[in-house]
Design an enzyme around this catalytic site. Structure first.
Site, short mmCIF file in Angstrom:
data_model
loop_
_atom_site.label_atom_id
_atom_site.label_comp_id
_atom_site.label_asym_id
_atom_site.label_seq_id
_atom_site.Cartn_x
_atom_site.Cartn_y
_atom_site.Cartn_z
CG HIS A 20 -1.90 -0.96 1.16
ND1 HIS A 20 -2.80 -1.20 0.06
CD2 HIS A 20 -2.34 -2.19 2.01
CE1 HIS A 20 -3.83 -2.06 0.45
NE2 HIS A 20 -3.30 -2.74 1.41
NE ARG B 189 1.62 -4.89 3.69
CZ ARG B 189 0.35 -4.59 4.29
NH1 ARG B 189 -0.23 -5.12 4.77
NH2 ARG B 189 0.26 -3.08 3.98
CG ASP C 294 18.38 -13.58 -4.97
OD1 ASP C 294 18.29 -14.20 -4.06
OD2 ASP C 294 18.22 -13.77 -6.08
CD GLU D 228 -4.54 -8.88 4.39
OE1 GLU D 228 -5.01 -7.74 4.90
OE2 GLU D 228 -3.75 -9.25 3.84
CG ASP E 145 -7.39 -5.60 3.81
OD1 ASP E 145 -7.93 -5.41 2.71
OD2 ASP E 145 -6.22 -5.09 3.87
#
Length: 262
Positions: free
Chosen positions: A48, A73, A87, A152, A178
């Site tokens: 977000h 995230r 990585d 969620e 959510d």
């Protein structure tokens, strides 16, 4: 020499409280300030917030110079994207919208090298291995990667027990915003039905021996979640802190100076 130790992973496995802050301003200066503020972990948000791989790497670099631990995230739990973030040096990932045990198992595969998983072997190019300066990275990386899944919605809650049974999941984070929307209370994470669902989910997570996490700005609910056994709790959001203080600063200045002068 093995992969760098992940203090966050080991702390939440012991049930130790890890206090966090959400980073959505997508800026390394803000990340550096936040990393020195005293939080145990910082969530670099790619779902977000306007972060891409390069902006995330810049924040990982400045956070690494302080004592806070970076959790990343990604916008979605795709194997190819997870590979890039790993990585790039992210050791802890929070994957949004996990709704089934099958999805959770696929995520475990994505963070694990063959023959046990499907993570691509490209460590010689990777910041994660200090660009091949860590000779044992390939054989020790999985021990220090922390995989957190975010439940969620109602579908995820219905599958929670099956998700908790998946080996390789370090913790489950409950997303109240959510969840509130899916329960018919959009914009009202404080609705009693939502809080009851969060309490029940956290209790089930802790009972299953997994680390439980939450983001809430409600101080009393933070304490309640901790008493249930939640071990990684985000208590603030950089966007909210900055916006609130900017607005209050402007309002105070206007009140103080309006009407003065010529």
């Amino acid at each position: 020499m093995p992969a760098p130790r992940n203090p966050f992973k080991h702390a939440i496995a012991r049930g130790e409280l890890q206090l966090g802050c959400w980073l959505g301003l997508a800026d390394p200066y803000i990340a550096e300030i936040s990393a020195g503020a005293g939080f145990d972990w910082l969530l670099v948000d790619g779902e977000h917030a306007p972060n891409d791989l390069r902006s995330t790497v810049r924040q990982l670099q400045v956070i690494a110079s302080r004592n806070a631990h970076a959790v990343v995230r990604p916008p979605i739990g795709e194997t190819w994207l997870i590979k890039q973030y790993l990585d790039a040096g992210a050791q802890s990932l929070l994957i949004p919208m996990v709704e089934s045990a099958a999805q959770a198992r696929a995520l475990v595969d994505a963070v694990t090298y063959p023959p046990h998983g499907v993570r691509g072997v490209g460590s010689a190019l990777a910041r994660a291995s200090d660009f091949a300066a860590i000779p044992d990275y390939l054989t020790t990386a999985s021990d220090e990667i922390c995989l957190l899944v975010q439940v969620e919605n109602r579908k995820g809650l219905a599958a929670l027990d099956e998700i908790l049974a998946v080996d390789g999941i370090d913790g489950v984070f409950i997303g109240p915003s959510d969840l509130a929307a899916d329960l018919g209370h959009i914009g009202r994470a404080d609705a009693p039905e939502v809080k009851d669902a969060v309490r029940d989910a956290l209790t089930r997570i802790v009972s299953a021996g997994k680390a439980a996490g939450i983001l809430t700005l409600d101080a009393s609910f933070q304490a309640e979640c901790r008493n249930i056994g939640a071990s990684f709790i985000a208590t603030d959001i950089d966007v909210s802190l900055f916006a609130r203080n900017m607005r209050e600063g402007a309002a105070r200045a206007r009140d103080r100076l309006s009407g003065l002068g010529a």
